[in-house]
Design a protein around this motif. Structure first.
Motif, PDB file in Angstrom:
ATOM      1  N   TYR A   1     -32.489 -11.817  10.050  1.00 57.61           N
ATOM      2  CA  TYR A   1     -31.427 -12.199   9.505  1.00 57.61           C
ATOM      3  C   TYR A   1     -31.481 -12.671   8.146  1.00 57.61           C
ATOM      4  O   TYR A   1     -32.169 -13.364   7.608  1.00 57.61           O
ATOM      5  N   LYS A   2     -30.233 -12.405   7.303  1.00 54.81           N
ATOM      6  CA  LYS A   2     -30.095 -12.619   6.021  1.00 54.81           C
ATOM      7  C   LYS A   2     -29.076 -13.665   5.952  1.00 54.81           C
ATOM      8  O   LYS A   2     -27.997 -13.419   6.258  1.00 54.81           O
ATOM      9  N   ILE A   3     -29.603 -14.720   5.479  1.00 53.49           N
ATOM     10  CA  ILE A   3     -28.668 -15.917   5.369  1.00 53.49           C
ATOM     11  C   ILE A   3     -28.695 -16.254   3.828  1.00 53.49           C
ATOM     12  O   ILE A   3     -29.449 -16.463   3.207  1.00 53.49           O
ATOM     13  N   PHE A   4     -27.399 -16.339   3.375  1.00 53.80           N
ATOM     14  CA  PHE A   4     -27.289 -16.880   1.979  1.00 53.80           C
ATOM     15  C   PHE A   4     -26.367 -18.042   1.748  1.00 53.80           C
ATOM     16  O   PHE A   4     -25.538 -18.395   2.678  1.00 53.80           O
ATOM     17  N   PHE A   5     -26.939 -18.638   0.849  1.00 54.09           N
ATOM     18  CA  PHE A   5     -26.367 -20.155   0.744  1.00 54.09           C
ATOM     19  C   PHE A   5     -25.806 -20.300  -0.687  1.00 54.09           C
ATOM     20  O   PHE A   5     -26.396 -19.831  -1.597  1.00 54.09           O
ATOM     21  N   ASP A   6     -25.090 -21.346  -0.901  1.00 59.44           N
ATOM     22  CA  ASP A   6     -24.568 -21.774  -2.241  1.00 59.44           C
ATOM     23  C   ASP A   6     -25.069 -23.352  -2.368  1.00 59.44           C
ATOM     24  O   ASP A   6     -24.813 -23.995  -1.259  1.00 59.44           O
ATOM     25  N   MET A   7     -25.967 -23.418  -3.151  1.00 63.24           N
ATOM     26  CA  MET A   7     -26.507 -24.876  -2.955  1.00 63.24           C
ATOM     27  C   MET A   7     -26.529 -25.541  -4.509  1.00 63.24           C
ATOM     28  O   MET A   7     -26.838 -25.123  -5.458  1.00 63.24           O
ATOM     29  N   ASP A   8     -25.904 -27.139  -4.367  1.00 60.95           N
ATOM     30  CA  ASP A   8     -26.045 -27.756  -5.556  1.00 60.95           C
ATOM     31  C   ASP A   8     -26.802 -28.598  -5.505  1.00 60.95           C
ATOM     32  O   ASP A   8     -27.009 -29.367  -4.726  1.00 60.95           O
TER      33      ASP A   8
ATOM     34  N   ALA B   1     -35.223 -32.283  -1.089  1.00 61.23           N
ATOM     35  CA  ALA B   1     -34.800 -33.743  -0.318  1.00 61.23           C
ATOM     36  C   ALA B   1     -34.080 -34.530  -1.136  1.00 61.23           C
ATOM     37  O   ALA B   1     -32.885 -34.802  -0.966  1.00 61.23           O
ATOM     38  N   ASN B   2     -34.540 -35.032  -2.266  1.00 60.97           N
ATOM     39  CA  ASN B   2     -33.753 -35.890  -3.164  1.00 60.97           C
ATOM     40  C   ASN B   2     -32.700 -35.363  -4.018  1.00 60.97           C
ATOM     41  O   ASN B   2     -31.944 -36.000  -4.483  1.00 60.97           O
ATOM     42  N   GLN B   3     -33.034 -34.217  -4.370  1.00 62.23           N
ATOM     43  CA  GLN B   3     -31.814 -33.396  -5.336  1.00 62.23           C
ATOM     44  C   GLN B   3     -30.772 -32.803  -4.782  1.00 62.23           C
ATOM     45  O   GLN B   3     -29.815 -32.372  -5.184  1.00 62.23           O
ATOM     46  N   LEU B   4     -30.910 -32.449  -3.268  1.00 60.79           N
ATOM     47  CA  LEU B   4     -29.766 -31.596  -2.608  1.00 60.79           C
ATOM     48  C   LEU B   4     -28.541 -32.622  -2.624  1.00 60.79           C
ATOM     49  O   LEU B   4     -28.256 -33.708  -1.960  1.00 60.79           O
ATOM     50  N   GLU B   5     -27.577 -31.887  -3.265  1.00 67.89           N
ATOM     51  CA  GLU B   5     -26.006 -32.365  -3.179  1.00 67.89           C
ATOM     52  C   GLU B   5     -25.213 -31.888  -2.262  1.00 67.89           C
ATOM     53  O   GLU B   5     -24.364 -32.423  -1.525  1.00 67.89           O
ATOM     54  N   SER B   6     -25.223 -30.406  -2.310  1.00 67.76           N
ATOM     55  CA  SER B   6     -24.403 -29.536  -1.287  1.00 67.76           C
ATOM     56  C   SER B   6     -25.264 -28.433  -0.720  1.00 67.76           C
ATOM     57  O   SER B   6     -25.804 -27.789  -1.402  1.00 67.76           O
ATOM     58  N   LEU B   7     -25.197 -28.066   0.540  1.00 63.93           N
ATOM     59  CA  LEU B   7     -25.526 -26.775   0.986  1.00 63.93           C
ATOM     60  C   LEU B   7     -24.499 -26.096   1.642  1.00 63.93           C
ATOM     61  O   LEU B   7     -24.318 -26.642   2.732  1.00 63.93           O
ATOM     62  N   VAL B   8     -24.181 -25.091   1.389  1.00 63.49           N
ATOM     63  CA  VAL B   8     -23.051 -24.151   2.231  1.00 63.49           C
ATOM     64  C   VAL B   8     -23.334 -22.797   2.379  1.00 63.49           C
ATOM     65  O   VAL B   8     -23.843 -22.161   1.527  1.00 63.49           O
ATOM     66  N   VAL B   9     -23.180 -22.238   3.691  1.00 59.56           N
ATOM     67  CA  VAL B   9     -23.656 -20.994   4.189  1.00 59.56           C
ATOM     68  C   VAL B   9     -22.366 -20.080   3.677  1.00 59.56           C
ATOM     69  O   VAL B   9     -21.408 -20.491   3.834  1.00 59.56           O
ATOM     70  N   ASP B  10     -22.883 -19.100   3.153  1.00 57.69           N
ATOM     71  CA  ASP B  10     -21.938 -17.991   2.777  1.00 57.69           C
ATOM     72  C   ASP B  10     -21.595 -17.088   4.032  1.00 57.69           C
ATOM     73  O   ASP B  10     -22.439 -16.053   4.380  1.00 57.69           O
ATOM     74  N   ASP B  11     -20.778 -17.456   4.634  1.00 60.79           N
ATOM     75  CA  ASP B  11     -20.683 -16.908   6.200  1.00 60.79           C
ATOM     76  C   ASP B  11     -19.954 -15.189   5.939  1.00 60.79           C
ATOM     77  O   ASP B  11     -20.323 -14.311   6.769  1.00 60.79           O
ATOM     78  N   HIS B  12     -19.530 -15.021   4.796  1.00 62.08           N
ATOM     79  CA  HIS B  12     -19.051 -13.620   4.528  1.00 62.08           C
ATOM     80  C   HIS B  12     -20.378 -12.539   4.273  1.00 62.08           C
ATOM     81  O   HIS B  12     -19.987 -11.447   4.740  1.00 62.08           O
ATOM     82  N   SER B  13     -21.137 -13.086   3.844  1.00 57.56           N
ATOM     83  CA  SER B  13     -22.371 -12.185   3.246  1.00 57.56           C
ATOM     84  C   SER B  13     -23.766 -12.275   4.454  1.00 57.56           C
ATOM     85  O   SER B  13     -24.051 -11.264   4.409  1.00 57.56           O
ATOM     86  N   SER B  14     -23.754 -13.646   4.853  1.00 51.30           N
ATOM     87  CA  SER B  14     -24.680 -13.693   5.781  1.00 51.30           C
ATOM     88  C   SER B  14     -24.684 -12.638   7.199  1.00 51.30           C
ATOM     89  O   SER B  14     -23.592 -12.549   7.494  1.00 51.30           O
ATOM     90  N   ARG B  15     -25.915 -12.164   7.480  1.00 47.29           N
ATOM     91  CA  ARG B  15     -25.734 -11.142   8.571  1.00 47.29           C
ATOM     92  C   ARG B  15     -27.019 -10.959   9.343  1.00 47.29           C
ATOM     93  O   ARG B  15     -28.170 -11.538   8.671  1.00 47.29           O
ATOM     94  N   TYR B  16     -27.059 -10.116  10.284  1.00 56.80           N
ATOM     95  CA  TYR B  16     -28.417  -9.732  10.857  1.00 56.80           C
ATOM     96  C   TYR B  16     -28.503  -8.192  10.488  1.00 56.80           C
ATOM     97  O   TYR B  16     -27.751  -7.446  10.755  1.00 56.80           O
ATOM     98  N   ASP B  17     -29.803  -8.073  10.008  1.00 55.38           N
ATOM     99  CA  ASP B  17     -30.000  -6.529   9.425  1.00 55.38           C
ATOM    100  C   ASP B  17     -30.905  -6.159  10.749  1.00 55.38           C
ATOM    101  O   ASP B  17     -32.206  -6.188  10.896  1.00 55.38           O
ATOM    102  N   ASP B  18     -30.276  -5.152  11.343  1.00 56.63           N
ATOM    103  CA  ASP B  18     -30.720  -4.502  12.657  1.00 56.63           C
ATOM    104  C   ASP B  18     -31.947  -3.520  12.020  1.00 56.63           C
ATOM    105  O   ASP B  18     -32.993  -3.416  12.773  1.00 56.63           O
TER     106      ASP B  18
END
Length: 147
Positions: A87-94, A65-82
Protein backbone atom coordinates in the motif's frame (compact mmCIF):
# COMPACT_ATOMS: atom_id res chain seq x y z
CA UNK A 1 -33.11 -64.76 17.08
CA UNK A 2 -33.75 -62.41 14.23
CA UNK A 3 -34.25 -59.54 16.59
CA UNK A 4 -30.88 -60.07 18.31
CA UNK A 5 -29.08 -59.99 14.96
CA UNK A 6 -30.94 -56.85 13.97
CA UNK A 7 -29.98 -55.31 17.27
CA UNK A 8 -26.29 -56.18 16.70
CA UNK A 9 -26.40 -54.63 13.23
CA UNK A 10 -27.91 -51.44 14.60
CA UNK A 11 -25.15 -51.19 17.21
CA UNK A 12 -22.47 -51.75 14.55
CA UNK A 13 -23.99 -49.06 12.30
CA UNK A 14 -24.23 -46.56 15.19
CA UNK A 15 -20.60 -47.26 16.24
CA UNK A 16 -19.43 -46.83 12.64
CA UNK A 17 -21.29 -43.50 12.36
CA UNK A 18 -19.73 -42.28 15.64
CA UNK A 19 -16.26 -43.27 14.41
CA UNK A 20 -16.77 -41.39 11.12
CA UNK A 21 -17.87 -38.24 12.98
CA UNK A 22 -14.93 -38.47 15.41
CA UNK A 23 -12.48 -39.00 12.56
CA UNK A 24 -13.89 -35.93 10.79
CA UNK A 25 -13.60 -33.75 13.92
CA UNK A 26 -10.06 -34.92 14.66
CA UNK A 27 -8.98 -34.32 11.06
CA UNK A 28 -10.47 -30.81 11.12
CA UNK A 29 -8.71 -29.95 14.38
CA UNK A 30 -5.36 -31.22 13.11
CA UNK A 31 -5.60 -29.40 9.77
CA UNK A 32 -6.71 -26.09 11.32
CA UNK A 33 -3.97 -26.25 13.97
CA UNK A 34 -6.35 -25.56 16.84
CA UNK A 35 -5.20 -28.57 18.81
CA UNK A 36 -1.50 -27.81 18.31
CA UNK A 37 -1.56 -24.21 19.56
CA UNK A 38 -2.17 -22.72 16.10
CA UNK A 39 0.30 -20.86 13.97
CA UNK A 40 1.97 -17.55 14.78
CA UNK A 41 -0.10 -15.78 12.16
CA UNK A 42 -3.43 -17.04 13.46
CA UNK A 43 -6.19 -14.46 13.75
CA UNK A 44 -6.95 -11.41 11.64
CA UNK A 45 -4.60 -11.41 8.64
CA UNK A 46 -6.34 -9.19 6.07
CA UNK A 47 -4.47 -5.89 5.77
CA UNK A 48 -6.74 -3.29 4.21
CA UNK A 49 -6.12 0.21 2.90
CA UNK A 50 -7.61 1.59 6.12
CA UNK A 51 -5.26 -0.56 8.21
CA UNK A 52 -2.30 0.77 6.21
CA UNK A 53 -3.39 4.39 6.73
CA UNK A 54 -3.85 3.75 10.47
CA UNK A 55 -0.38 2.17 10.74
CA UNK A 56 1.26 5.14 8.99
CA UNK A 57 -0.61 7.69 11.12
CA UNK A 58 0.35 5.86 14.30
CA UNK A 59 4.00 5.79 13.23
CA UNK A 60 4.04 9.50 12.32
CA UNK A 61 2.22 10.55 15.49
CA UNK A 62 4.72 8.69 17.65
CA UNK A 63 7.67 10.20 15.76
CA UNK A 64 6.40 13.82 15.59
CA UNK A 65 4.21 13.82 18.71
CA UNK A 66 4.68 17.41 19.93
CA UNK A 67 5.30 19.02 16.53
CA UNK A 68 2.40 17.57 14.56
CA UNK A 69 -0.15 20.21 13.61
CA UNK A 70 -2.06 18.45 10.83
CA UNK A 71 -1.88 15.17 8.96
CA UNK A 72 -4.04 14.64 5.87
CA UNK A 73 -4.14 11.60 3.56
CA UNK A 74 -3.81 12.33 -0.14
CA UNK A 75 -6.73 10.15 -1.25
CA UNK A 76 -6.10 10.93 -4.91
CA UNK A 77 -2.58 9.47 -5.04
CA UNK A 78 -2.67 6.84 -2.29
CA UNK A 79 -3.21 3.35 -3.65
CA UNK A 80 -2.49 -0.36 -3.52
CA UNK A 81 0.37 -1.44 -5.80
CA UNK A 82 -0.39 -4.99 -6.89
CA UNK A 83 3.03 -5.51 -8.52
CA UNK A 84 4.90 -4.77 -5.26
CA UNK A 85 2.17 -6.07 -2.90
CA UNK A 86 2.39 -2.76 -1.03
CA UNK A 87 0.00 0.00 0.00
CA UNK A 88 1.44 3.37 -1.01
CA UNK A 89 0.00 6.01 1.29
CA UNK A 90 0.80 9.71 0.79
CA UNK A 91 0.23 12.43 3.38
CA UNK A 92 0.42 16.21 3.64
CA UNK A 93 1.83 16.97 7.08
CA UNK A 94 2.27 20.32 8.82
CA UNK A 95 4.75 20.56 11.67
CA UNK A 96 5.23 23.37 14.19
CA UNK A 97 8.73 24.80 14.05
CA UNK A 98 10.36 25.15 17.44
CA UNK A 99 10.36 28.74 18.64
CA UNK A 100 8.75 30.09 15.46
CA UNK A 101 5.13 31.00 14.73
CA UNK A 102 5.22 29.52 11.23
CA UNK A 103 4.86 25.87 10.35
CA UNK A 104 6.75 23.65 7.95
CA UNK A 105 4.91 21.91 5.15
CA UNK A 106 5.97 18.30 4.64
CA UNK A 107 5.08 15.50 2.28
CA UNK A 108 5.16 11.92 3.50
CA UNK A 109 5.51 8.68 1.53
CA UNK A 110 4.55 5.67 3.62
CA UNK A 111 4.68 2.17 2.14
CA UNK A 112 3.02 -0.69 4.04
CA UNK A 113 3.42 -4.41 3.23
CA UNK A 114 0.03 -5.85 2.36
CA UNK A 115 0.93 -9.23 3.85
CA UNK A 116 2.25 -8.18 7.25
CA UNK A 117 0.83 -4.67 7.72
CA UNK A 118 4.25 -3.30 8.66
CA UNK A 119 5.77 -0.08 7.34
CA UNK A 120 8.46 -0.93 4.82
CA UNK A 121 9.42 2.62 3.86
CA UNK A 122 8.72 6.00 5.44
CA UNK A 123 10.01 9.16 3.79
CA UNK A 124 9.37 12.74 4.91
CA UNK A 125 10.15 15.65 2.61
CA UNK A 126 10.00 19.27 3.75
CA UNK A 127 8.83 21.91 1.30
CA UNK A 128 11.53 24.57 1.24
CA UNK A 129 11.20 28.01 -0.32
CA UNK A 130 14.02 28.94 -2.62
CA UNK A 131 14.96 32.38 -3.87
CA UNK A 132 13.54 33.05 -7.33
CA UNK A 133 16.31 34.49 -9.53
CA UNK A 134 13.82 36.12 -11.92
CA UNK A 135 12.46 38.59 -9.32
CA UNK A 136 13.06 42.21 -10.34
CA UNK A 137 15.89 43.85 -8.44
CA UNK A 138 18.09 40.78 -8.60
CA UNK A 139 21.37 40.84 -10.40
CA UNK A 140 20.30 37.91 -12.58
CA UNK A 141 18.13 37.32 -15.63
CA UNK A 142 15.09 35.02 -15.86
CA UNK A 143 17.36 31.97 -16.02
CA UNK A 144 19.35 32.93 -12.92
CA UNK A 145 22.44 33.99 -14.87
CA UNK A 146 24.23 37.25 -14.09
CA UNK A 147 23.25 40.21 -16.31
Amino acid sequence: MASSETRKQQIVVICAAILVVLASVITTVIVSGVGMGGSEKAGYQNVTFTDAVHTCRKNLRSTYANQLESLVVDDHSSRYDDAEFVYKIFFDMDLKKKGEPQRSVNYVNCFVHASSGRVSKLEVFEEVETRDPSIPGNETNAFGWPK
